[in-house]
Design a protein around this motif. Structure first.
Motif, mmCIF file in Angstrom:
data_model
loop_
_atom_site.group_PDB
_atom_site.id
_atom_site.type_symbol
_atom_site.label_atom_id
_atom_site.label_comp_id
_atom_site.label_asym_id
_atom_site.label_seq_id
_atom_site.Cartn_x
_atom_site.Cartn_y
_atom_site.Cartn_z
ATOM 1 N N GLN A 1 4.823 3.331 -12.849
ATOM 2 C CA GLN A 1 5.508 2.191 -12.253
ATOM 3 C C GLN A 1 5.937 2.476 -10.818
ATOM 4 O O GLN A 1 5.936 1.576 -9.965
ATOM 5 C CB GLN A 1 6.715 1.798 -13.111
ATOM 6 C CG GLN A 1 6.345 1.235 -14.477
ATOM 7 C CD GLN A 1 5.342 0.095 -14.382
ATOM 8 O OE1 GLN A 1 5.467 -0.806 -13.544
ATOM 9 N NE2 GLN A 1 4.316 0.135 -15.233
ATOM 10 N N ALA A 2 6.299 3.728 -10.542
ATOM 11 C CA ALA A 2 6.691 4.087 -9.175
ATOM 12 C C ALA A 2 5.524 3.911 -8.208
ATOM 13 O O ALA A 2 5.695 3.410 -7.088
ATOM 14 C CB ALA A 2 7.202 5.521 -9.140
ATOM 15 N N ILE A 3 4.328 4.313 -8.635
ATOM 16 C CA ILE A 3 3.149 4.120 -7.788
ATOM 17 C C ILE A 3 2.780 2.642 -7.732
ATOM 18 O O ILE A 3 2.426 2.106 -6.668
ATOM 19 C CB ILE A 3 1.966 4.960 -8.308
ATOM 20 C CG1 ILE A 3 2.282 6.458 -8.208
ATOM 21 C CG2 ILE A 3 0.695 4.645 -7.525
ATOM 22 C CD1 ILE A 3 2.486 6.962 -6.792
ATOM 23 N N ASN A 4 2.882 1.958 -8.861
ATOM 24 C CA ASN A 4 2.590 0.519 -8.879
ATOM 25 C C ASN A 4 3.434 -0.241 -7.863
ATOM 26 O O ASN A 4 2.970 -1.219 -7.261
ATOM 27 C CB ASN A 4 2.844 -0.053 -10.277
ATOM 28 C CG ASN A 4 1.588 -0.096 -11.132
ATOM 29 O OD1 ASN A 4 0.523 -0.480 -10.661
ATOM 30 N ND2 ASN A 4 1.700 0.302 -12.378
ATOM 31 N N ALA A 5 4.663 0.208 -7.672
ATOM 32 C CA ALA A 5 5.571 -0.502 -6.768
ATOM 33 C C ALA A 5 5.041 -0.536 -5.334
ATOM 34 O O ALA A 5 5.303 -1.487 -4.591
ATOM 35 C CB ALA A 5 6.953 0.151 -6.808
ATOM 36 N N MET B 1 0.835 -1.189 0.000
ATOM 37 C CA MET B 1 0.000 0.000 0.000
ATOM 38 C C MET B 1 0.877 1.248 0.000
ATOM 39 O O MET B 1 2.058 1.184 0.319
ATOM 40 C CB MET B 1 -0.943 0.006 1.206
ATOM 41 C CG MET B 1 -0.266 0.024 2.561
ATOM 42 S SD MET B 1 -1.439 -0.081 3.929
ATOM 43 C CE MET B 1 -2.223 1.532 3.857
ATOM 44 N N TYR B 2 0.275 2.368 -0.370
ATOM 45 C CA TYR B 2 1.042 3.607 -0.460
ATOM 46 C C TYR B 2 1.529 4.043 0.919
ATOM 47 O O TYR B 2 0.819 3.919 1.915
ATOM 48 C CB TYR B 2 0.181 4.711 -1.076
ATOM 49 C CG TYR B 2 0.919 6.027 -1.212
ATOM 50 C CD1 TYR B 2 1.888 6.182 -2.187
ATOM 51 C CD2 TYR B 2 0.663 7.083 -0.346
ATOM 52 C CE1 TYR B 2 2.584 7.383 -2.313
ATOM 53 C CE2 TYR B 2 1.349 8.281 -0.461
ATOM 54 C CZ TYR B 2 2.314 8.424 -1.444
ATOM 55 O OH TYR B 2 3.010 9.607 -1.560
ATOM 56 N N ARG B 3 2.745 4.545 0.977
ATOM 57 C CA ARG B 3 3.314 5.086 2.205
ATOM 58 C C ARG B 3 3.649 6.558 1.994
ATOM 59 O O ARG B 3 4.124 6.959 0.927
ATOM 60 C CB ARG B 3 4.590 4.326 2.599
ATOM 61 C CG ARG B 3 4.386 2.841 2.850
ATOM 62 C CD ARG B 3 3.332 2.567 3.915
ATOM 63 N NE ARG B 3 3.594 3.250 5.168
ATOM 64 C CZ ARG B 3 4.294 2.729 6.170
ATOM 65 N NH1 ARG B 3 4.814 1.514 6.057
ATOM 66 N NH2 ARG B 3 4.472 3.402 7.290
ATOM 67 N N TYR B 4 3.400 7.361 3.015
ATOM 68 C CA TYR B 4 3.661 8.793 2.926
ATOM 69 C C TYR B 4 5.141 9.065 2.661
ATOM 70 O O TYR B 4 6.025 8.393 3.213
ATOM 71 C CB TYR B 4 3.293 9.480 4.238
ATOM 72 C CG TYR B 4 1.821 9.756 4.447
ATOM 73 C CD1 TYR B 4 0.849 9.166 3.658
ATOM 74 C CD2 TYR B 4 1.407 10.627 5.451
ATOM 75 C CE1 TYR B 4 -0.494 9.430 3.869
ATOM 76 C CE2 TYR B 4 0.068 10.896 5.680
ATOM 77 C CZ TYR B 4 -0.881 10.292 4.888
ATOM 78 O OH TYR B 4 -2.205 10.554 5.105
#
Length: 556
Positions: A287-291, A1-4
């Motif tokens: 791709q950076a967000i996909n990671a 999941m996304y991290r700040y």
């Protein structure tokens, strides 16, 4: 999941400090409630019937155990020991003291959560399929795109004061579990003939007093053009959406009054000015967000089949729960689990502080530290090894969250209604509780089969009654609560708005009326496999009206 990242942390902490100052000024009487109202709404704070309510964002419904534990802590320390999960995959606390809200927001910031844009005429929480990243029928995980939209829309200078609130949903599977056609913008992630990812784009869906199904305005939008195309839609809406009448201010009204062909032409023309500029998404950024959303490392657990088979033999209750609340995962040794927040006679969507903390422990131990909130007001464990399903079930039994009713008649969506909401015209929670008690028998529920029952306490339709197979709308008439019934609604890939069946029913009559509708369906379905919604679409409203109102017609 996304991290700040550092920017996110600084931004959220600055908002907490800013709102803390605004709260102190309100408590000191330096600003009036009218002056405070737009400030609190920008931070998710509503004034309801009995107290302030704080709505906390759960972006695209994704949580980790640390965050859920914090929500449990907030429920215990600042509220009355529970929280309410909503149809926008958020959570609400109904009893915080205004003086405590800055501390709550600071606690949330410590676990990368906030309440920004959970209210107001802005782009609200972007929602997604609650099985995203786990679903066997998924083309691609929609959550990275939901996160891209979240970042783009957060405090967007051009779209922070729209004619009305604006809601976006994204799905990545053929089966629509995100109700995208009930949203202002619905995005269906798909592949074209060349195997490239993109979106079918729907515009102008919504519920409320004028329910409408969104119109598809583009069959395929390349993923790189996501932000530029959404910007074009928002610009057309911001320019032409009505601001003179809030009941006609949603984009669905603009689409309806302008016509889908003309609104599409306007959007496409605006997009031509934007598509090749700075809003085009670079592949590296995607791709950076996909990671952030890379799937967990799911090691093979082939022992699961034998373990499940034996557990079925040992426990009928487990077997029923497995059939009802567990769905196929993209990895054959794993499953996705629905944790029903719809215990018989309980408040739909509510979870206690101790339940939240216990579910966090379960997720950490058995589900790779990941949870989801569904728009159907349940919690999801998206990645559970089949070998661990019995252990998960036993842990849920201990906290009274093992009700085996996912997608059955007692899995009711309900808004808080007149027990809490200042906009409500009737109670919805007691009706939901009484109906679930009437259909408490799991054997009876399973005989009925899939049936989506949804209840709203006012015309704003936060309970999604318009798209329930059976919908109930509470209204006030001459000082009494009446409940209007709609039939034939649906919020999946074949979205439809339910039809009003006839006169409303009193609170004493409504449960009997629902039972009569169900009995009528059971008598006319072609086989046990014919769902309620399919039977209704086949026969129409006539047999149900006859069953409900025949005596009145003859008497007249």
């Amino acid at each position: 999941m996304y991290r700040y990242d550092e920017f996110d942390h600084d931004f959220v902490e600055a908002r907490v400090a800013e709102f803390s100052d605004q709260v102190q000024r309100r408590l000191a009487g330096e600003i009036t409630e009218d002056q405070f109202r737009p400030l609190r709404l920008m931070n998710g704070v509503y004034l309801q019937l009995h107290a302030y309510m704080l709505r906390i964002a759960v972006p695209y419904g994704t949580l980790n155990s640390r965050q859920l534990r914090m929500l449990g802590h907030i429920a215990r320390k600042y509220d009355k020991g529970y929280g309410h999960f909503t149809t926008r995959q958020n959570i609400q606390f109904n009893w915080p003291a205004l003086s405590d809200i800055p501390a709550i927001l600071a606690d949330l910031a410590s676990v990368e959560m906030h309440a920004i844009q959970t209210s107001g005429n802005c782009i609200r929480n972007v929602t997604a399929d609650h099985f995203a990243g786990a679903a066997a029928d998924e083309v691609a995980d929609p959550r990275p795109y939901a996160e891209i939209l979240r970042q783009w829309s957060s405090v967007h200078p051009e779209f922070s004061f729209l004619p009305r609130k604006f809601k976006i949903a994204v799905t990545g599977a053929e089966r629509d579990r995100a109700a995208i056609q009930t949203h202002d913008i619905g995005l269906h992630l798909k592949k074209n003939a060349a195997g490239e990812l993109g979106f079918a784009v729907y515009v102008g869906g919504g519920q409320g007093r004028t329910p409408m199904v969104a119109k598809k305005i583009r069959d395929f939008l390349p993923e790189a053009d996501l932000l530029s195309y959404c910007t074009a839609i928002l610009r057309v809406y911001n320019l032409y959406g009505r601001r003179d009448n809030k009941y006609k201010a949603r984009i669905k009204i603009l689409v309806h009054e302008t016509g889908v062909e003309e609104i599409t032409r306007q959007i496409e023309a605006e997009w031509q000015e934007l598509k090749d500029a700075e809003l085009k998404l670079p592949e590296a950024d995607i791709q950076a967000i996909n990671a952030y959303f890379a799937p967990p490392k799911l090691v093979d657990r082939p022992e699961g089949d034998a373990a499940v088979k034996q557990a079925r033999l040992d426990s009928k209750n487990f077997s029923e729960w497995l059939d009802q609340n567990v769905v196929t995962h993209r990895h054959p040794d794993y499953a996705a689990v629905t944790i029903s927040l719809k215990g018989i006679g309980e408040v739909p969507g509510d979870a206690t502080d101790s339940q939240m903390e216990a579910v966090a422990d379960i997720a950490e131990k058995y589900a790779f530290d990941e949870l989801r909130v569904s728009h159907e007001q349940n919690l999801i464990l998206p990645h559970v090894a089949r070998a661990d399903l019995k252990a998960v079930y036993d842990a849920l039994v201990e906290i009274s969250l093992a009700t085996a009713n996912s997608n059955l008649i007692s899995d009711i969506i309900s808004c808080p209604g007149l027990d809490y909401c200042a906009l409500a015209t009737a109670r919805s929670i007691p009706v939901a509780q009484e109906i679930s008690r009437r259909f408490a028998s799991l054997e009876r529920q399973r005989e009925i089969g899939e049936l989506k029952l949804k209840i709203s306490g006012c015309i704003n339709a936060c309970g999604h009654h318009h798209v329930g197979h059976i919908g109930i709308l509470g209204v006030e008439k001459k000082g009494s609560e009446l409940y209007q019934v709609t039939l034939g609604g649906s919020a999946d890939e074949n979205t439809s708005v339910g039809e009003i069946i006839g006169r409303g029913f009193s609170s004493e009559e409504i449960t009997d009326a629902i039972e009569q509708i169900v009995d009528t369906y059971l008598g006319l379905r072609l086989s046990p496999d014919e769902r309620f919604i399919d039977a209704y679409r086949r026969v129409g409203p006539a047999p149900f009206k006859e069953a409900l109102y025949a005596g009145e017609t003859k008497a007249a």
